[in-house]
Design an enzyme around this catalytic site. Structure first.
Site, PDB file in Angstrom:
ATOM      1  N   GLU A  34      13.808 -29.386  -5.254  1.00 31.30           N
ATOM      2  CA  GLU A  34      14.412 -30.325  -5.060  1.00 31.30           C
ATOM      3  C   GLU A  34      15.065 -29.425  -3.211  1.00 31.30           C
ATOM      4  O   GLU A  34      15.162 -30.213  -2.161  1.00 31.30           O
ATOM      5  CB  GLU A  34      15.515 -30.619  -4.810  1.00 31.30           C
ATOM      6  N   TYR A 117      22.670 -35.799  -2.041  1.00 33.04           N
ATOM      7  CA  TYR A 117      20.734 -36.069  -3.069  1.00 33.04           C
ATOM      8  C   TYR A 117      20.861 -34.748  -3.952  1.00 33.04           C
ATOM      9  O   TYR A 117      20.449 -35.150  -4.459  1.00 33.04           O
ATOM     10  CB  TYR A 117      20.458 -35.344  -1.594  1.00 33.04           C
ATOM     11  N   ASP A 135      15.340 -39.466  -0.482  1.00 35.88           N
ATOM     12  CA  ASP A 135      15.180 -39.248   0.645  1.00 35.88           C
ATOM     13  C   ASP A 135      14.311 -40.589   1.611  1.00 35.88           C
ATOM     14  O   ASP A 135      14.510 -40.930   1.557  1.00 35.88           O
ATOM     15  CB  ASP A 135      14.234 -37.456  -0.055  1.00 35.88           C
TER      16      ASP A 135
END
Ligand code: SF4
Length: 362
Positions: A34, A117, A135
């Site tokens: 990620e 996030y 995202d």
């Protein structure tokens, strides 16, 4: 929207790509993938991801590695504070938590380089906890599905997106749902040409039914990136090349580079280079020839980089480092052992293609 989640998960089961980070899922693989995927295209990340796991298969291997070794694996990916923060977090987890990630949002957020996030991604994708992962792909899909007219990065739009996702998120299928939303944005609900005929959400998509697909998401006007002219020099002495290491803070921390700097108003690239070598190293140089001009875009700058071959006016001496923390004279084939920014990598590629560029002496 009732059937959307079922249709989405069915679509994802068939359409999902076989990506390396989906083969073996752990908090560590989610974390690294990620972080690599933020602002970087999936295709580009794949080789970096494989190389990273060949070198650092777990948290403890990151803990044992030097920062330079991590940086070398990150070379060319940009955002160089990221491997630095990965190292800090791995050190904390390895020494204080047996190499394990906490399963708690607030505790994750306290680790270096982990923001909302990444914390949500780890909790959802690795631990199946009901956190939405938002995202740019997900923002785009939801803004079209719900025809959100506010500018996408405003708090009102973000609040709407989060509320929609929390309503849709199936508590026991958080990983599949979040991955499916991201995949839908990447493969079908694309920025320029969304393929609505193949979309599992077409029947409930407000943007589609109201003819607003191409007006969503609403974006702020882009700030113009600032043009910058920079000179850099490949300095030779006895078939070796001079390189220097940037400081640990600021832009591109700890990366190696060919010395140089920005042109002043009215200055030629040649004059700027001679001045920079003197101001930053106390090296007096003469320019042999211009090797190339490289244009490279960073987040807020468009850099035109003038690259010159140059030589010292005197015998090699110790540099007086003003803008670097370390320097080396290396053979051209040793350049690959150091981590460089993307623009300098292009110079190295050029040197590889034409090794005689280095060896040709005046
Ligand atoms: Fe995106 Fe079209 Fe699907 Fe709506 S119907 S979510 S615009 S691909």
């Amino acid at each position: 929207m009732e059937h959307f989640v079922y249709d989405l998960l069915d679509w994802f089961a068939v359409a999902k790509r076989d990506l390396p980070w989906r083969r073996h899922v752990s908090p560590y693989t989610v974390w690294i993938s990620e972080i690599m995927l933020q602002q970087t295209q999936t295709e580009r990340v794949i080789s970096y991801y494989r190389n990273w796991f060949d070198n650092f298969p777990d948290i403890f291997s990151v803990h044992k590695a030097t920062e330079d070794a991590l940086l070398k694996c990150w070379e060319g990916l940009g955002y160089y504070s990221r491997p630095k923060n990965i190292k800090k977090t791995a050190d904390i987890l390895a020494s204080q938590n047996n190499g394990l990630f906490p399963e708690d949002y607030q505790q994750l957020m306290q680790l270096p380089g982990i923001g909302p996030y990444t914390a949500s991604a780890i909790l959802s994708l690795a631990f199946e906890k009901p956190f939405p992962v938002i995202d740019a792909n997900v923002e785009r899909v939801v803004s079209r599905l719900c025809n959100i007219s506010e500018v996408i990065k405003t708090s009102q739009a973000q609040k709407k997106i989060r509320t929609v996702l929390l309503t849709l998120l199936p508590k026991d299928k958080s990983r599949a749902f979040n991955q499916a939303m991201m995949e839908l944005g990447a493969l079908v609900c694309k920025p320029q040409r969304p393929d609505c005929s193949k979309c599992p959400g077409q029947s409930c998509c407000q943007g589609y039914h109201q003819g607003e697909v191409h007006n969503r998401p609403v974006k702020r006007k882009k700030k113009q990136s600032i043009p910058l002219e920079v000179s850099a020099g490949v300095l030779f002495a006895q078939q070796e090349v001079f390189i220097q290491k940037r400081p640990p803070h600021g832009l591109m921390p700890n990366l190696w580079e060919f010395p140089g700097g920005k042109l002043k108003k009215g200055e030629t690239p040649e004059a700027a280079l001679v001045r920079e070598f003197w101001e930053e190293l106390h090296f007096e140089i003469s320019i042999l020839d211009k090797m190339t001009v490289i244009r490279h875009s960073y987040t807020s700058f468009r850099v035109t980089l003038h690259i010159f071959r140059c030589q010292l006016l005197y015998e090699p001496q110790q540099p007086c480092l003003k803008a670097a923390v370390e320097s080396r004279w290396v053979l051209p084939e040793q350049l690959q052992d150091f981590a460089f920014p993307a623009a300098d990598l292009k110079v190295i590629e050029l040197l590889k293609k034409d090794p005689f560029t280095i060896l040709r002496r005046p």
